[in-house]
Design an enzyme around this catalytic site. Structure first.
Site, PDB file in Angstrom:
ATOM      1  N   HIS A   1     -27.516 -52.956 -15.640  1.00  0.00           N
ATOM      2  CA  HIS A   1     -28.421 -52.867 -14.499  1.00  0.00           C
ATOM      3  C   HIS A   1     -28.672 -51.416 -14.097  1.00  0.00           C
ATOM      4  O   HIS A   1     -29.596 -51.134 -13.323  1.00  0.00           O
ATOM      5  CB  HIS A   1     -27.866 -53.654 -13.313  1.00  0.00           C
ATOM      6  CG  HIS A   1     -27.774 -55.128 -13.576  1.00  0.00           C
ATOM      7  ND1 HIS A   1     -26.661 -55.715 -14.126  1.00  0.00           N
ATOM      8  CD2 HIS A   1     -28.679 -56.130 -13.395  1.00  0.00           C
ATOM      9  CE1 HIS A   1     -26.864 -57.014 -14.257  1.00  0.00           C
ATOM     10  NE2 HIS A   1     -28.081 -57.293 -13.824  1.00  0.00           N
TER      11      HIS A   1
ATOM     12  N   HIS B   1     -35.992 -62.773 -19.242  1.00  0.00           N
ATOM     13  CA  HIS B   1     -34.788 -62.769 -20.078  1.00  0.00           C
ATOM     14  C   HIS B   1     -34.913 -63.813 -21.188  1.00  0.00           C
ATOM     15  O   HIS B   1     -34.499 -63.588 -22.330  1.00  0.00           O
ATOM     16  CB  HIS B   1     -33.548 -63.062 -19.232  1.00  0.00           C
ATOM     17  CG  HIS B   1     -32.983 -61.864 -18.543  1.00  0.00           C
ATOM     18  ND1 HIS B   1     -32.635 -60.703 -19.213  1.00  0.00           N
ATOM     19  CD2 HIS B   1     -32.672 -61.640 -17.236  1.00  0.00           C
ATOM     20  CE1 HIS B   1     -32.153 -59.820 -18.352  1.00  0.00           C
ATOM     21  NE2 HIS B   1     -32.172 -60.360 -17.147  1.00  0.00           N
TER      22      HIS B   1
ATOM     23  N   GLU C   1     -32.455 -55.470 -19.790  1.00  0.00           N
ATOM     24  CA  GLU C   1     -32.574 -55.580 -18.344  1.00  0.00           C
ATOM     25  C   GLU C   1     -33.864 -54.918 -17.846  1.00  0.00           C
ATOM     26  O   GLU C   1     -34.547 -55.440 -16.964  1.00  0.00           O
ATOM     27  CB  GLU C   1     -31.355 -54.954 -17.688  1.00  0.00           C
ATOM     28  CG  GLU C   1     -31.204 -55.255 -16.218  1.00  0.00           C
ATOM     29  CD  GLU C   1     -31.011 -56.734 -15.902  1.00  0.00           C
ATOM     30  OE1 GLU C   1     -31.315 -57.126 -14.763  1.00  0.00           O
ATOM     31  OE2 GLU C   1     -30.586 -57.498 -16.791  1.00  0.00           O
TER      32      GLU C   1
ATOM     33  N   HIS D   1     -38.425 -61.841 -13.427  1.00  0.00           N
ATOM     34  CA  HIS D   1     -37.336 -61.161 -14.129  1.00  0.00           C
ATOM     35  C   HIS D   1     -36.519 -62.167 -14.938  1.00  0.00           C
ATOM     36  O   HIS D   1     -36.240 -61.942 -16.120  1.00  0.00           O
ATOM     37  CB  HIS D   1     -36.458 -60.453 -13.090  1.00  0.00           C
ATOM     38  CG  HIS D   1     -35.255 -59.770 -13.647  1.00  0.00           C
ATOM     39  ND1 HIS D   1     -35.135 -58.393 -13.690  1.00  0.00           N
ATOM     40  CD2 HIS D   1     -34.106 -60.255 -14.178  1.00  0.00           C
ATOM     41  CE1 HIS D   1     -33.965 -58.072 -14.222  1.00  0.00           C
ATOM     42  NE2 HIS D   1     -33.316 -59.191 -14.512  1.00  0.00           N
ATOM     43  N   GLU D   2     -36.132 -63.288 -14.302  1.00  0.00           N
ATOM     44  CA  GLU D   2     -35.269 -64.254 -14.990  1.00  0.00           C
ATOM     45  C   GLU D   2     -35.968 -64.917 -16.165  1.00  0.00           C
ATOM     46  O   GLU D   2     -35.401 -65.061 -17.248  1.00  0.00           O
ATOM     47  CB  GLU D   2     -34.773 -65.311 -13.999  1.00  0.00           C
ATOM     48  CG  GLU D   2     -33.964 -64.781 -12.836  1.00  0.00           C
ATOM     49  CD  GLU D   2     -32.839 -63.848 -13.250  1.00  0.00           C
ATOM     50  OE1 GLU D   2     -32.379 -63.914 -14.398  1.00  0.00           O
ATOM     51  OE2 GLU D   2     -32.440 -63.028 -12.421  1.00  0.00           O
TER      52      GLU D   2
END
Length: 809
Positions: free
Chosen positions: A464, A378, A398, A374-375
């Site tokens: 989120h 980004h 997101e 996920h990170e």
């Protein structure tokens, strides 16, 4: 290194001009981007823009379909227009394709601010009221900000009945503003990344939003275990470093690494301390005990999980989407673990180009695999669509990270090669951190806050939560929808059939990297995904239909109907004649509206095409191995529908004496039969081929860079095994004594281990044309090897290594 005292780093254009006839490499993507910029400038009137508008190239790339895409930022009188983007698209044949247009029109504005940037920062400082220091100095940028209102296109519809396509955004006014970005990371304020838009004339705060790209939400958490894993490390001679020397170069540490923050606020140290270990055995597999040593085995466990997440995320993007790292250029990143004390979050920061993980309080250590994916995602988003992290675009940003975090989990635990697979992962986020997951992609509302479908208020939610509908849409696209239960939706009462992880992920990645802009909303994401599905699988394909239905399942756009497009695929059959020398492929094809093209594939590799009936082509059979092969033909109609023939087996039996062992040695079939770093094989006006139109151009960037191209070949036990190829080397280096940039000809085994370096060439071998090289492979008779050309360029002054017409007979 080639950097000598007094040598200055040149700008891209200056370096190119300085090299003159030495031909400093202008990458084809950049050349196409410059050409696209000129076309945009010439088309301003048709686009509704006047001479005060211009375009800044944000990025350009050529995709696996051979299409070129250039992403531009709109400017007005030299000032960035907030949300003003345009993406140009060019076909493989050089033809211009329709724009992705998010340009803003009707701007009439004085761009001289009444307030200076320091005054804008003072406004932000007053509102933010920080108690401690900034992690990085706040940045300010003057922008033209469009103040927007949403307008319902279909008057009279009740709010609850609105579909995403019923609403459009309308500019109320343009305001000159400062975009201010702040990053607080200290013990007094905690970790806060906050952006502001401040009126450049009045100092009024027009908009503020949280830009901390996080995974976690307050109040949930648990431990993470990946079991026993293999980690890349680096031995210094005295100790082992948690450093991956095989993925990523440059950046803060030169490679992907994990560092120890030892509970310090990030303002106390910029990067942390690189993890080292004496015996190369890391961690104890148990969750970190708060307050204990961060360098003992228990403290190392977080570093193990962080490195594992980086490895799997990097490999996913490279192998599935042919993307070289987060930024597409292979720049190394790093992960910081043990930030602060009991910090319940994990986040990505563009400022440090790194991931940061807390140990958790209600959470345990936050280094779960889908969190790591996920990170990193980004960072990928920031360097592609760059979706603004607020409103609907923030929810999509997101969701994009949730989508790829999930796909990385599937890939790491059930995939291989370029295949993601549909097993090994799951459809929840952070489920290994807590009793309950952070998010449920198949039914977002299970978290109590996220909506399952789009509504006109979705953009007002925290990103989120506004990500929920897109998460669910992607689940439907991949796995389908049922008629009851948590995987059903009232918008699809009969359910739908999914297309699997591989097709769904490829569609979404292409939508993100080719068609989305910073201001894309849910309706725009639908359009981008439809375009991506058409590109990859054809108009009217089952994949395009699934995109329509999946978005309809979250109240965005209509479902697919039979009238949406011509969906009748052509019928096609194939035949082959000949076993040696020149062989012939033929096909018959028909369609309800007409066949536009037939392509011929051998063992899945495209060999050629024909646009006129009777459809046929010839092939030099010595480019194939002496074995049984399978021919298939694909027929296309004007709507993009594709019909595929059944496979036809044929045999090649050329005389073995003098038989060619290298397939596609002249590169005329592009990258077919070769494995390459992105952009090596192609047609280049700056480096013409020795024969034909294609060659392999390695390095030539004038900055630290690594390129390679290789092919696996089987050398008969009776062969002499002589390798020949044509090599051209040009360079901007002026030294006659030092080899700063090199290309090695190497032999590897099938597992990728280097067995030998046959020859090394460098900037000292520069020449004005091609010279033929000859090297012996006799030591490898009876073996299957990888023949690799591997080039490394240092950080200053370009050297280009160009090879063509590779042969082993």
């Amino acid at each position: 290194m080639a950097i000598a005292t007094g040598r200055m780093a040149l700008s891209f254009l200056a370096a190119a001009l300085a090299a003159g006839t030495l031909n400093a490499r202008l990458p084809q993507d950049s050349l196409r981007g410059e050409a696209a910029a000129q076309r945009l400038l010439a088309s301003r009137a048709q686009l509704g823009l006047d001479g005060d508008h211009a375009f800044l190239l944000r990025g350009a790339h050529t995709d696996q379909l051979g299409q070129a895409h250039a992403h531009f930022q709109q400017t007005y009188k030299g000032v960035k227009v907030w949300g003003g983007d345009v993406i140009t698209h060019t076909g493989k044949d050089g033809a211009e394709l329709p724009l992705t247009n998010a340009l803003l029109k009707g701007i009439q504005l004085n761009v001289t601010p009444a307030l200076g940037s320091a005054e804008a920062l003072a406004v932000v400082q007053g509102d933010l009221a920080p108690k401690g220091a900034y992690a990085y100095a706040p940045t300010t940028e003057l922008v033209v900000y469009p103040e927007m209102a949403e307008v319902v296109r279909r008057a009279g519809k009740a709010t609850a009945d609105l579909n995403a396509e019923d609403v459009s955004r309308q500019v109320l006014r343009y305001t000159l503003a400062y975009h201010v970005h702040t990053e607080l990371e200290n013990d007094q304020d905690g970790i806060k990344h906050t952006d502001y838009l401040v009126d450049a004339h009045t100092g009024a705060i027009l908009k503020t939003w949280n830009t901390l790209h996080t995974t976690a939400a307050t109040g949930t958490g648990n431990s993470q275990y990946n079991g026993t894993v293999s980690l890349p490390t680096n031995y210094t001679g005295t100790t082992y470093e948690l450093r991956d020397t095989t993925r990523g170069t440059g950046g803060s540490f030169g490679n992907n690494v994990v560092t120890n923050m030892a509970h310090a606020a990030t303002t106390s140290t910029a990067t942390g301390t690189l993890y080292t270990d004496a015996d190369n055995t890391w961690g104890d597999g148990a969750n970190y005990v708060e307050g204990s040593s961060t360098t003992a085995a228990n403290g190392e466990t977080a570093a193990v999980d962080a490195m594992f997440g980086m490895i799997k995320s990097w490999d996913y993007y490279k192998n599935v989407h042919t993307r070289n790292g987060i930024d597409g250029a292979g720049t190394a990143t790093y992960s910081r673990v043990h930030i602060s004390n009991s910090y319940d979050n994990a986040f990505w920061s563009d400022s440090c180009f790194c991931m940061t993980y807390g140990d958790g309080s209600s959470f345990t250590t936050l280094t779960a695999l889908d969190v790591a994916g996920h990170e990193m995602s980004h960072g990928v988003c920031a360097r592609t669509a760059n979706l603004t992290y607020s409103g609907e675009s923030g929810g999509l940003n997101e969701s994009n990270s949730d989508i790829f975090g999930t796909m990385i989990e599937f890939y790491a635990r059930g995939g291989s090669g370029s295949t993601i697979g549909n097993t090994g992962g799951n459809w929840t986020i952070g489920e290994q951190l807590a009793t309950n997951p952070l998010r449920w992609m198949y039914k977002p509302s299970l978290d109590g806050s996220s909506p399952d479908a789009w509504s006109s208020t979705v953009g007002n939610l925290d990103v989120h939560y506004s990500s929920g509908p897109m998460n669910r849409c992607f689940y439907f696209l991949s796995q389908g929808a049922t008629t009851s239960g948590n995987t059903s939706t009232t918008y699809l009462p009969s359910g739908m059939t999914g297309i699997g992880n591989d097709a769904a992920a490829r569609i979404w990645f292409r939508a993100l990297s080719v068609y989305m802009t910073s201001s894309t909303n849910y309706a725009g994401a639908r359009t981008a995904a439809i375009n991506a599905a058409k590109d990859l699988y054809g108009a009217g394909s089952a994949q395009e239909q699934a995109v329509w239905n999946a978005f309809h399942g979250i109240n965005v756009g209509a479902a697919w109907t039979s009238g949406s497009s011509d969906t009748t695929a052509p019928t096609v059959s194939a035949t082959e004649s000949g076993t040696s020398g020149t062989i012939t492929f033929s096909a018959t094809a028909s369609d309800n509206v007409g066949v536009t093209k037939v392509e011929f594939y051998v063992d899945g590799a495209l060999k050629g095409s024909d646009t006129t009936s009777p459809y046929s082509m010839t092939l030099d059979s010595t480019t194939l191995t002496n074995a049984s092969h399978t021919l298939t033909a694909k027929a296309y109609d004007a709507a993009g529908n594709v019909g595929t023939s059944t496979g036809v087996s044929f045999t090649v039996s050329n005389a073995t004496s003098g038989a060619e062992l290298v397939l596609n040695g002249g590169f005329e079939s592009g990258a077919t039969s070769w494995t390459q770093t992105s952009g090596v094989i192609g047609t280049f006006t700056g480096e013409p081929a020795h024969g034909g139109s294609y060659d392999a151009w390695m390095c030539g960037y004038g900055s630290a860079h690594t390129d390679y191209v290789y092919q696996q070949i089987a050398i008969p036990s009776t062969a002499t095994g002589t390798l020949t190829f044509w090599l051209h080397v040009d360079t901007a280096e002026t030294t006659t004594t030092t080899a700063y940039d090199t290309m090695k000809v190497q032999v590897l085994n099938t597992s990728g281990t280097v067995l030998a370096t046959l020859a090394t060439y460098s900037n000292l071998n520069k020449n004005t044309g091609y010279t033929q090289q000859s090297l012996s492979l006799s030591a490898y008779k009876g073996q299957t090897i990888r023949l690799r050309f591997y080039s490394v360029e240092d950080s200053s002054l370009q050297t280009s290594f160009v090879i063509d017409d590779v042969s082993v007979k």
